[in-house]
Design an enzyme around this catalytic site. Sequence first.
Site, PDB file in Angstrom:
ATOM      1  N   SER A   1      31.226  37.297  41.515  1.00 48.22           N
ATOM      2  CA  SER A   1      32.282  37.385  40.509  1.00 48.22           C
ATOM      3  C   SER A   1      31.984  38.554  39.578  1.00 48.22           C
ATOM      4  O   SER A   1      30.817  38.926  39.387  1.00 48.22           O
ATOM      5  CB  SER A   1      32.342  36.102  39.690  1.00 48.22           C
ATOM      6  OG  SER A   1      31.133  35.914  38.979  1.00 48.22           O
ATOM      7  N   ASP A   2      33.029  39.115  38.987  1.00 47.03           N
ATOM      8  CA  ASP A   2      32.781  40.007  37.870  1.00 47.03           C
ATOM      9  C   ASP A   2      32.161  39.134  36.769  1.00 47.03           C
ATOM     10  O   ASP A   2      32.255  37.903  36.800  1.00 47.03           O
ATOM     11  CB  ASP A   2      34.082  40.686  37.398  1.00 47.03           C
ATOM     12  CG  ASP A   2      33.799  42.009  36.686  1.00 47.03           C
ATOM     13  OD1 ASP A   2      32.671  42.184  36.151  1.00 47.03           O
ATOM     14  OD2 ASP A   2      34.688  42.874  36.651  1.00 47.03           O
TER      15      ASP A   2
END
Length: 782
Positions: free
Chosen positions: A271-272
């Site tokens: 994920s960012d």
Amino acid sequence: MTLALAIFSLIAHCAAVPAGAGNGDALVKNAGDWKAAFNKADEFVSQLNLTEKINMVTGTLGFSSGCIGNIVPIERLGFQGICLLDGPQAINRADLVSIFPSGLTVAATWDKDMMFQRGKALGEEFRGKGAHVMLGPVAGPLGRHALGGRNWEGFSPDPYLTGRAMEGTIKGIQSVGVQACAKHYIGNEQETQRSNTVTADGAEIDAISSNIDDRTLHELYLWPFADAVRAGVASFMCSYNRLNQTYACENEAILKDILRDELGFKGYVMSDWFATHSGAKSINAGLDLNMPGVLDTASLETGASYWGANITEYLNDGTVFQQRLDDMVRKIMAPYYLLGQDSSDYPTVDPSLPFSMAASSGVSVGSNISSRDVRGDHAALIRQLASEGTVLLKNSNSTLPLRFPKSIGIFGNDAADPTHGLTYGGEAYEIGTIDIGGGSGTGRHAYLVSPLEAVRAQATKLGARLQHIIHNKALAADDFLGLYPVPEVCLVFLGTFASEGWDRAEYEADWNSTLVVENVAKRCQNTVVITHSAGITTMPWADNENVTAIIAAHLPGQESGNSIVDILWGNVNPSAKLPYSIPINETDYDIPIVNLTEAEVTSPDSWQADFTEGQFIDYRHLDAYSIDPLYEFGFGLSYTTFELQSQLRVDKLVKDPAARPSKAETSTPGGNDMLWETIARVRSRVTNTGPVAGGTVPQLYVSFPQSGVPTGTPLQVLRGFEKVFLEPGQSADVAFELRRRDVSFWDVEVQDWVIPTGSFEFRLGFSSRDIKKTVNVVVRAY
Ligand SMILES: *[C@@H]1O[C@H](CO)[C@@H](O)[C@H](O)[C@H]1NC(C)=O
Ligand SMILES: *[C@@H]1O[C@H](CO)[C@@H](O)[C@H](O)[C@H]1NC(C)=O
Ligand SMILES: *[C@@H]1O[C@H](CO)[C@@H](O)[C@H](O)[C@H]1NC(C)=O
Ligand SMILES: *[C@@H]1O[C@H](CO)[C@@H](O)[C@H](O)[C@H]1NC(C)=O
Ligand SMILES: *[C@@H]1O[C@H](CO)[C@@H](O)[C@H](O)[C@H]1NC(C)=O
Ligand SMILES: *[C@@H]1O[C@H](CO)[C@@H](O)[C@H](O)[C@H]1NC(C)=O
Ligand SMILES: *[C@@H]1O[C@H](CO)[C@@H](O)[C@H](O)[C@H]1NC(C)=O
Ligand SMILES: *[C@@H]1O[C@H](CO)[C@@H](O)[C@H](O)[C@H]1NC(C)=O
Ligand SMILES: *[C@@H]1O[C@H](CO)[C@@H](O)[C@H](O)[C@H]1NC(C)=O
């Protein structure tokens, strides 16, 4: 990602680690053998207990290690952990690293070898610091909005050019054993409300939803990510935004159906930072690694996470299967083995990192550990890359190259050394040359050669006098007091800053640039304007009679001044081409960034971006509506001239191709192999017809048979380019290989790439509006 490090606790716990610089001998040089890597990963997983598996998929912020994300070590298995650091034009927050030209600049080189060389040099620096993963390169944003805050981190609004740049960069990074990360997947086209927010009265407002139809996704935004997978990229980063109402990091349609099943991606998706918004939902949708593991910056100390210990519950209540958890770990570990990162000569993490990281967050700390210098001889490459990414847009009266002016003027706040130090924050400072943007993609300069410094050195060498006025306030107010005599040539430097976290609001260059240019040009009949811009800027002064030359130097990195001197004095003949179109009027680009006022946010779901323009962005848009740009996509001048001398020849390598690729039996990276098969070759010959050596870029555009394709098809699309350097009078053959995908459109009915039947036009020229040769080929696809 950005780190608002309100609570910064430096756990100065850097055990002495050997500074293993490692020699490159044992490195895996290419995509290598995924199967063998997965066997090793399976063996690794089989030795883990549940806590260890959970730790492997839930990252940690690396205050103690100095990495921006970490997978913690498992000492009993001799696993040293995984260190992730921010790219993609420098190792952010680290000391004694190089600041490379930005993605935008390397796109302007249109030079595939340079794309690879930059990736390789970046990879060497990440490896030198002991990082396993470089967070980059960027294909999202692609550049739907000219004002997008992160466009400079990516390459070009053209998916083919960006795809080639992704391919070269990834292969370069991974050639030295560092994992690349293709980001931000997908639809992360604006920074405004890119993440969810909380209002003053505590209501949670969702992030912008990019609503993209299937065909536009495939032919535009997904295209360069497919190149990334094909290039063997180790990891993907899902983006902050929602895609069709569902957060990218829990969106099964993009993470599973498209990335895994269609594109055959084998590595892991992270994920960012803080972009994970659920537990079992994101795990089951295809997110493999939660970064940095905690919910948000507020839970850094408590460690609260949707994942972490919560995964035990999901396993117990059956919402997540053990098999899925094991699969996540093996996907994370396979690239580690694939790239030989388990080798004992892989460098340890530079123990100085926590200190430079703290300093980058505004905490001043002393350290007696010296930083590991990883810059090698990259300065020469950076200087070359930047001048090769510098586009000459106007050169009337053959003003350039400069010969022996005895009196030179320098104007504008972008010419000088920054007055705020050499590490940029997220906002523009008034004085200082702009060589890189802000946010997680920025970097800590070890040095920066400003234009003023380099031009002064050149003037001294040539015995010329140099006057300068740096303050745009003075220039805009027409205050030239003290300037005497009027210089023979006036160099005006304009900067346009951009950063992660916000989008630009103005099309013109920053700080009253138009007044600055006009006021200089009023008194100086030989005004040369140089822009250092993080994106597209309009140039209302372009036709000013006294503006004799215009140069778009983009974001050149640390050798900025030297690179521009090379171009101005002709040590380097400009060969760059615009990787976007510059409109005459900003109203020619009419896709607004969604920017709601407080009153307009009436529900958590208010932020919606409908990509109704389909594929019509940049030149596709200008072509479709017959709008003349100021300077078009692919345009750039040289100090010499080139011609295409022979007719276009098309070799059909497959005579009557099947309209659709046959079903792939196995899923290789990049998806169906047949899409990557070359089915035709277009050839021509280019000659340097001018007086000096130089480089140019023949560009191949394809017009699909309009009868054979649905509406919404662009008039022409870039499908090939080659950079060629030639001596005066010299010629070279150029050939463009067209793969099945290059001549297909995405058919939403059959859910496949389809070659239409009808007459294709192949168009070869020196820009999207300077087509020199065309040839029509009737294709009967059965
Ligand atoms: C898993 O292994 C770690 C050592 O890496 C150990 O500290 C921990 O107690 C083990 N957990 C279980 C549940 O066995
Ligand atoms: C998003 O929605 C559009 C419109 O319904 C659809 O064409 C497209 O396939 C959807 N994309 C994904 C990835 O769900
Ligand atoms: C589990 O997830 C919830 C949010 O759903 C969070 O509040 C809690 O802190 C998490 N627990 C742990 C141990 O991380
Ligand atoms: C740095 O300082 C620490 C604490 O003062 C000391 O123990 C260590 O030996 C020093 N290291 C070096 C390389 O001087
Ligand atoms: C631009 O210049 C004008 C005229 O000097 C001045 O009034 C205005 O404040 C300037 N704007 C900025 C942003 O500097
Ligand atoms: C969005 O609106 C805010 C508040 O009016 C403004 O400061 C900002 O510049 C706007 N952003 C863009 C991209 O126009
Ligand atoms: C160009 O320079 C000349 C001479 O300085 C001046 O008279 C003229 O007004 C200038 N033109 C513009 C558009 O500033
Ligand atoms: C540039 O060329 C134009 C038109 O030929 C001429 O009027 C002008 O004086 C020239 N400027 C310089 C600086 O030579
Ligand atoms: C740009 O277009 C708008 C709308 O047509 C017009 O009002 C404006 O004057 C134009 N600006 C320039 C610089 O041509």
